[in-house]
Enzyme design. Structure first.
Site, short mmCIF file in Angstrom:
data_model
loop_
_atom_site.label_atom_id
_atom_site.label_comp_id
_atom_site.label_asym_id
_atom_site.label_seq_id
_atom_site.Cartn_x
_atom_site.Cartn_y
_atom_site.Cartn_z
N ARG A 6 -16.99 5.99 -12.68
CA ARG A 6 -18.37 6.50 -12.55
C ARG A 6 -18.44 7.98 -12.97
NH1 ARG A 6 -20.67 9.34 -8.30
NH2 ARG A 6 -22.93 9.11 -7.98
N THR A 27 -18.04 8.40 -16.72
CA THR A 27 -19.21 7.90 -17.44
C THR A 27 -20.39 8.87 -17.32
OG1 THR A 27 -18.46 5.68 -16.94
CG2 THR A 27 -20.76 5.90 -17.65
N ILE A 86 -1.76 3.79 -5.68
CA ILE A 86 -1.63 4.03 -4.23
C ILE A 86 -0.29 4.69 -3.89
CG2 ILE A 86 -3.17 2.12 -3.61
CD1 ILE A 86 -0.56 0.62 -2.67
N ASP A 87 0.66 4.65 -4.83
CA ASP A 87 2.02 5.11 -4.53
C ASP A 87 2.17 6.63 -4.41
OD1 ASP A 87 2.86 2.50 -4.50
OD2 ASP A 87 3.62 2.52 -6.56
N ARG A 111 8.80 -5.25 21.81
CA ARG A 111 9.45 -5.73 20.59
C ARG A 111 9.70 -4.62 19.57
NH1 ARG A 111 6.14 -11.38 19.91
NH2 ARG A 111 7.77 -12.67 20.79
N SER A 120 8.35 -0.52 22.81
CA SER A 120 8.07 -0.98 21.45
C SER A 120 8.76 -0.05 20.46
CB SER A 120 6.57 -0.97 21.19
OG SER A 120 6.08 0.35 21.19
O1 F6P Z 1 0.31 -0.08 -7.44
C1 F6P Z 1 1.67 0.25 -7.27
C2 F6P Z 1 2.33 -0.86 -6.57
O2 F6P Z 1 1.50 -1.07 -5.49
C3 F6P Z 1 3.76 -0.74 -6.06
O3 F6P Z 1 3.92 -0.03 -4.87
C4 F6P Z 1 4.12 -2.19 -5.90
O4 F6P Z 1 5.47 -2.37 -5.93
C5 F6P Z 1 3.48 -2.79 -7.10
O5 F6P Z 1 2.34 -2.02 -7.37
C6 F6P Z 1 3.08 -4.24 -6.95
O6 F6P Z 1 2.54 -4.64 -8.17
P1 F6P Z 1 1.98 -6.09 -8.49
O7 F6P Z 1 0.63 -6.19 -7.90
O8 F6P Z 1 1.97 -6.16 -9.97
O9 F6P Z 1 2.93 -7.05 -7.86
#
Ligand code: F6P
Length: 322
Positions: free
Chosen positions: A24, A27, A127-128, A163, A215
């Site tokens: 967004r 664009t 996200i990594d 646990r 836990s």
């Molecule tokens: O987006 C990165 C990631 O989330 C990694 O942490 C993970 O190992 C991988 O993608 C999983 O990818 P896919 O959805 O192709 O299995």
């Protein structure tokens, strides 16, 4: 240099919450600057197979996934594939491209820009959070919050039964999600690929018997050397039969969902900065955030250099889990 007049935007690699907010921003900034803008569907594959779309960016800032869809494209790794992509872009008059993705995406973009004269600018979206040159990648904050919410729920049931849970989080080669979510959930141990002696420390904790009637949450990054939560839990089970152990793999739930406010704002800033970078004749460059300022980082550095985990956070995690 050709004057930028028509740009394309695509998302590639694993999707991340906030990618739509970035699409967004790209664009709208392009339109504001009187540029034509098109969306390319399914990442680099769309460049090779002419999958274009005029995209409407209203009502998407709050949505997870990516309206442009994404893919991991093998053909773009070949010079023939990249040549087709270039010819296609030339044919429709695209003279600047913004790619949103992670290190695989930027590796392809770097090679493309060494071969061809259409400038590519990258926006970090994964996200990594494992890209060198930016403090945050789009999607990391949302994923962290998703993990925290899930682990809090697991803690409730773990406490009820005394646990121990091994919870596997994403991060194929990096422990950023594991480290921060571990601190945020008060995990007893955090197992990440960047640290070698974490399992030893966990063993010591279990040997002491201190946590037997309580836990225990152990967060494991999927890429850890121990081989993930299942393998590690099985080894621990053999050695400490008195602990009641369960395993949860959070999986792709971490990649979905509405982006957090932080990711929406980051995506908006980076989308805007990416178009500005193109207009400033930049190429082969990622726009990142360093100390809350926009930074331009060459793809070469972003993909080759290794982003280290924050040693200070590691120390805090250790001290707070005694
Ligand atoms: O987006 C990165 C990631 O989330 C990694 O942490 C993970 O190992 C991988 O993608 C999983 O990818 P896919 O959805 O192709 O299995």
């Amino acid at each position: 240099m050709t004057k930028i007049s028509k740009i394309a935007v695509l998302t590639s690699g694993g999707d991340a919450p906030g990618m739509n907010a970035a699409i967004r921003a790209v664009t709208r900034t392009a339109i504001y600057n009187n540029l034509e803008v098109i969306g390319i569907r399914e990442g680099y594959r769309g460049m090779i197979e002419n999958l274009y779309t005029p995209h409407d960016v209203s009502d998407i800032i709050q949505r997870g996934g990516t309206i442009l869809k994404t893919a991991r494209c093998m053909e773009f790794k070949t010079s023939e594939g990249r040549q087709i992509a270039y010819n296609n872009l030339k044919a429709i008059g695209v003279n600047g491209v913004i790619v949103i993705g992670g290190d695989g995406t930027f590796t392809g973009a770097r090679i493309f820009n060494e071969e061809f004269d259409i400038p590519l600018i990258g926006i970090p979206g994964t996200i990594d959070n494992d890209l060198y040159g930016t403090d945050y990648t789009i999607g990391y904050d949302t994923a962290l919050n998703t993990v925290v919410e899930a682990v809090d729920k697991i803690r409730d049931t773990a406490s009820a039964h005394n646990r121990m849970f091994f919870i596997e989080v994403m991060g194929a080669e990096a422990g950023f999600i594991a480290l921060r979510s571990g601190i945020a959930t008060g995990a007893e141990a955090i197992i990440i690929p960047e640290v070698d002696d974490e399992v030893e420390k966990l063993n010591k904790l279990l040997e002491s018997g201190r946590r037997q009637k309580a836990s225990n949450i152990v967060i494991v990054a999927e890429g850890d050397k121990e081989g993930g939560a299942y393998k590690l839990a099985n080894t621990i089970k053999e050695h400490y039969p008195n602990y009641d152990i369960r395993i949860t793999v959070l999986g792709h739930v971490q990649r979905g969902g509405s982006p957090s406010a932080f990711d929406r704002v980051t995506a908006s800033r980076l989308g805007y900065a990416a178009v500005e970078a193109l207009l400033d004749d930049q190429k082969s460059t990622m726009v990142g955030i360093q100390n809350n300022e926009i930074a331009l980082v060459p793809f070469r550095k972003a993909v080759k250099l290794h982003k280290s985990v924050d040693r200070n956070l590691l120390e805090i995690a250790e001290i707070l889990s005694i």
